[in-house]
Design an enzyme around this catalytic site. Structure first.
Site, PDB file in Angstrom:
ATOM      1  N   TYR A  71     -30.221  30.015  24.639  1.00 17.08           N
ATOM      2  CA  TYR A  71     -31.503  29.316  24.775  1.00 17.08           C
ATOM      3  C   TYR A  71     -31.668  28.927  26.237  1.00 17.08           C
ATOM      4  O   TYR A  71     -31.267  27.844  26.678  1.00 17.08           O
ATOM      5  CB  TYR A  71     -31.535  28.054  23.906  1.00 17.08           C
ATOM      6  CG  TYR A  71     -31.600  28.277  22.411  1.00 17.08           C
ATOM      7  CD1 TYR A  71     -31.889  29.529  21.877  1.00 17.08           C
ATOM      8  CD2 TYR A  71     -31.385  27.232  21.520  1.00 17.08           C
ATOM      9  CE1 TYR A  71     -31.944  29.732  20.509  1.00 17.08           C
ATOM     10  CE2 TYR A  71     -31.446  27.429  20.141  1.00 17.08           C
ATOM     11  CZ  TYR A  71     -31.718  28.677  19.653  1.00 17.08           C
ATOM     12  OH  TYR A  71     -31.771  28.869  18.291  1.00 17.08           O
ATOM     13  N   GLY A 221     -43.194  29.055  10.907  1.00 21.33           N
ATOM     14  CA  GLY A 221     -43.468  30.079   9.899  1.00 21.33           C
ATOM     15  C   GLY A 221     -43.583  31.453  10.530  1.00 21.33           C
ATOM     16  O   GLY A 221     -42.748  31.859  11.338  1.00 21.33           O
TER      17      GLY A 221
HETATM   18  N1  LIG Z   1     -30.409  30.814  13.693  1.00 27.45           N
HETATM   19  C1  LIG Z   1     -31.469  31.389  14.214  1.00 27.45           C
HETATM   20  O1  LIG Z   1     -31.576  32.615  14.254  1.00 27.45           O
HETATM   21  C2  LIG Z   1     -32.596  30.557  14.761  1.00 27.45           C
HETATM   22  C3  LIG Z   1     -33.812  31.175  15.084  1.00 27.45           C
HETATM   23  C4  LIG Z   1     -34.845  30.388  15.586  1.00 27.45           C
HETATM   24  C5  LIG Z   1     -34.667  29.031  15.751  1.00 27.45           C
HETATM   25  N2  LIG Z   1     -33.466  28.437  15.443  1.00 27.45           N
HETATM   26  C6  LIG Z   1     -33.292  26.970  15.600  1.00 27.45           C
HETATM   27  O2  LIG Z   1     -34.195  26.337  14.732  1.00 27.45           O
HETATM   28  C7  LIG Z   1     -34.981  25.380  15.450  1.00 27.45           C
HETATM   29  C8  LIG Z   1     -36.345  25.286  14.807  1.00 27.45           C
HETATM   30  O3  LIG Z   1     -37.052  26.473  15.060  1.00 27.45           O
HETATM   31  P1  LIG Z   1     -38.344  26.500  16.008  1.00 27.45           P
HETATM   32  O4  LIG Z   1     -38.223  25.472  17.052  1.00 27.45           O
HETATM   33  O5  LIG Z   1     -38.585  27.876  16.422  1.00 27.45           O
HETATM   34  O6  LIG Z   1     -39.499  26.332  14.963  1.00 27.45           O
HETATM   35  P2  LIG Z   1     -40.129  25.123  14.179  1.00 27.45           P
HETATM   36  O7  LIG Z   1     -39.368  23.870  14.289  1.00 27.45           O
HETATM   37  O8  LIG Z   1     -40.424  25.663  12.859  1.00 27.45           O
HETATM   38  O9  LIG Z   1     -41.511  24.988  14.955  1.00 27.45           O
HETATM   39  C9  LIG Z   1     -41.604  24.804  16.323  1.00 27.45           C
HETATM   40  C10 LIG Z   1     -43.050  25.061  16.672  1.00 27.45           C
HETATM   41  O10 LIG Z   1     -43.875  24.092  16.014  1.00 27.45           O
HETATM   42  C11 LIG Z   1     -44.467  23.218  16.979  1.00 27.45           C
HETATM   43  N3  LIG Z   1     -44.290  21.870  16.453  1.00 27.45           N
HETATM   44  C12 LIG Z   1     -43.141  21.190  16.265  1.00 27.45           C
HETATM   45  N4  LIG Z   1     -43.371  19.977  15.730  1.00 27.45           N
HETATM   46  C13 LIG Z   1     -44.728  19.900  15.572  1.00 27.45           C
HETATM   47  C14 LIG Z   1     -45.592  18.897  15.073  1.00 27.45           C
HETATM   48  N5  LIG Z   1     -45.133  17.725  14.602  1.00 27.45           N
HETATM   49  N6  LIG Z   1     -46.933  19.144  15.059  1.00 27.45           N
HETATM   50  C15 LIG Z   1     -47.414  20.320  15.505  1.00 27.45           C
HETATM   51  N7  LIG Z   1     -46.641  21.324  15.997  1.00 27.45           N
HETATM   52  C16 LIG Z   1     -45.304  21.103  16.028  1.00 27.45           C
HETATM   53  C17 LIG Z   1     -43.745  23.474  18.280  1.00 27.45           C
HETATM   54  O11 LIG Z   1     -44.596  23.329  19.382  1.00 27.45           O
HETATM   55  P3  LIG Z   1     -44.520  22.043  20.374  1.00 27.45           P
HETATM   56  O12 LIG Z   1     -43.347  22.270  21.278  1.00 27.45           O
HETATM   57  O13 LIG Z   1     -45.825  22.071  21.051  1.00 27.45           O
HETATM   58  O14 LIG Z   1     -44.332  20.845  19.504  1.00 27.45           O
HETATM   59  C18 LIG Z   1     -43.347  24.935  18.131  1.00 27.45           C
HETATM   60  O15 LIG Z   1     -44.446  25.784  18.401  1.00 27.45           O
HETATM   61  C19 LIG Z   1     -34.989  25.911  16.889  1.00 27.45           C
HETATM   62  O16 LIG Z   1     -35.329  24.918  17.829  1.00 27.45           O
HETATM   63  C20 LIG Z   1     -33.571  26.436  17.014  1.00 27.45           C
HETATM   64  O17 LIG Z   1     -32.685  25.364  17.327  1.00 27.45           O
HETATM   65  C21 LIG Z   1     -32.442  29.180  14.933  1.00 27.45           C
END
Ligand SMILES: NC(=O)c1ccc[n+]([C@@H]2O[C@H](COP(=O)([O-])OP(=O)(O)OC[C@H]3O[C@@H](n4cnc5c(N)ncnc54)[C@H](OP(=O)(O)O)[C@@H]3O)[C@@H](O)[C@H]2O)c1
Length: 304
Positions: A71, A221
């Site tokens: 990351y 999603g």
């Molecule tokens: N094991 C794997 O393969 C894998 C893959 C992907 C991710 N991950 C881990 O999982 C974590 C979660 O995934 P993610 O960060 O991609 O996705 P997520 O938590 O599902 O969503 C993040 C997205 O939603 C927005 N968001 C977050 N909180 C919000 C809120 N309260 N209201 C409106 N929008 C909101 C963020 O934008 P803003 O920044 O503008 O809030 C960003 O665009 C990652 O940070 C990573 O640590 C693991």
């Protein structure tokens, strides 16, 4: 109670091996850049803001962080930001990282690590985080082939004291069984959220086996690396959100927590207001009628 006064403790706790965490944690993938994760041309994230978000997460009771050495953007690394913001680390903080994929210094993806290369990836995380051991390490895989050799290599590093607990990511039931035959598995980190019922049975299996199920992209999603898209929110989801005076992102998170006491959340954001909103989603209680509406959306494969 305002969202600013709600802490992650409201979501309840789960134990990863011998490490107790609040069920609402924090994913750091969004911190190193603005916009899409892993875009080599992405504008680096604001460093001070990222550090403020990490420290605010701690103030709000978050004690489970998800990270990875891969990351990073041109100028920012999630592990370096964690180290700068939070070291010396409080005793209750659990940092989960993942190994397997690798990116070269320019940010391009390389092939996945061989068993022999996994030790180097573990040590890279140790150096960047400034730790002597890693709390939880997920073997993140691609594909359906055997993971025995690679998981066995991590089990040896656990025996050597470099890792306390092991997990697996992007796996199916057969790969989990394969891993469990080698060493204890404390968590499965898979893509899951409203509208992806294909994971339901596996999520239940994990609970039956005392293994945490840790969804990623539960807000983003179908947006995946590019992030959340409010356009994906349909009328039914908006109606539930409005009834509680919360955002659809909060309903999505709360819904995942309703899927079982072993389900942990690791929402990712670089926005302090979104961080507070996500923590407060742990206090959201959905009624049976609302859960039925959301279940129909979920089973229909609709994002909401
Ligand atoms: N094991 C794997 O393969 C894998 C893959 C992907 C991710 N991950 C881990 O999982 C974590 C979660 O995934 P993610 O960060 O991609 O996705 P997520 O938590 O599902 O969503 C993040 C997205 O939603 C927005 N968001 C977050 N909180 C919000 C809120 N309260 N209201 C409106 N929008 C909101 C963020 O934008 P803003 O920044 O503008 O809030 C960003 O665009 C990652 O940070 C990573 O640590 C693991």
């Amino acid at each position: 109670m305002t969202s600013e006064t709600i802490t992650a403790a409201v979501s309840g706790t789960w134990t990863l091996g011998d490490l107790v965490v609040n069920r609402i944690g924090f994913g750091t993938m969004r911190l190193p850049q603005q916009g899409e994760a892993f875009d080599v041309d992405a504008v680096p994230g604001d460093r001070d803001r990222a550090i403020r978000v990490l420290r605010r997460a701690r103030e709000l009771g978050v004690n489970h962080l998800d990270t990875a050495a891969f990351y990073f953007s041109r100028l920012r690394s999630a592990n370096e930001l964690i180290n700068s913001a939070l070291a010396p680390y409080p005793d209750d903080l659990v940092i989960t990282t993942k190994v397997g994929p690798g990116r070269d210094p320019s940010g391009q993806w390389q092939t996945h690590a061989t068993p022999g290369q996994l030790r180097g990836q573990v040590e890279e995380n140790l150096r960047q985080l400034g730790r002597e051991h890693l709390d939880v390490v997920n073997l993140r895989i691609v594909g359906t082939d055997s993971i025995a050799e690679r998981f066995g290599a991590l089990a040896e590093l656990r025996e050597a004291g470099l890792i306390r607990h092991l997990g697996v990511s992007n796996v199916g039931p057969a790969q989990l069984a394969e891993a469990r035959a080698i060493a204890p598995v404390v968590c499965v980190q898979n893509k899951y959220g409203l509208g992806s019922p294909d994971q339901d049975a596996f999520l239940r299996t994990c609970g039956e086996q005392g293994i945490a199920f840790v969804p990623f992209y539960s807000i983003a999603g179908a947006g995946c690396d590019a992030g959340a898209s409010p356009d994906a929110d349909g009328y039914a989801l908006l109606t539930v959100a409005r009834a509680h005076g919360v955002s659809t992102a909060q309903v999505r998170l709360a819904w995942t927590l309703h899927r079982g006491p072993h389900v942990l959340a690791i929402p990712g954001t670089g926005n302090p207001d979104h961080l507070a909103a996500n923590v407060s989603a742990g206090a959201l209680r959905l009624s049976d009628d609302e859960l039925a509406v959301l279940e129909a959306l979920h089973q229909g494969g609709e994002a909401g």
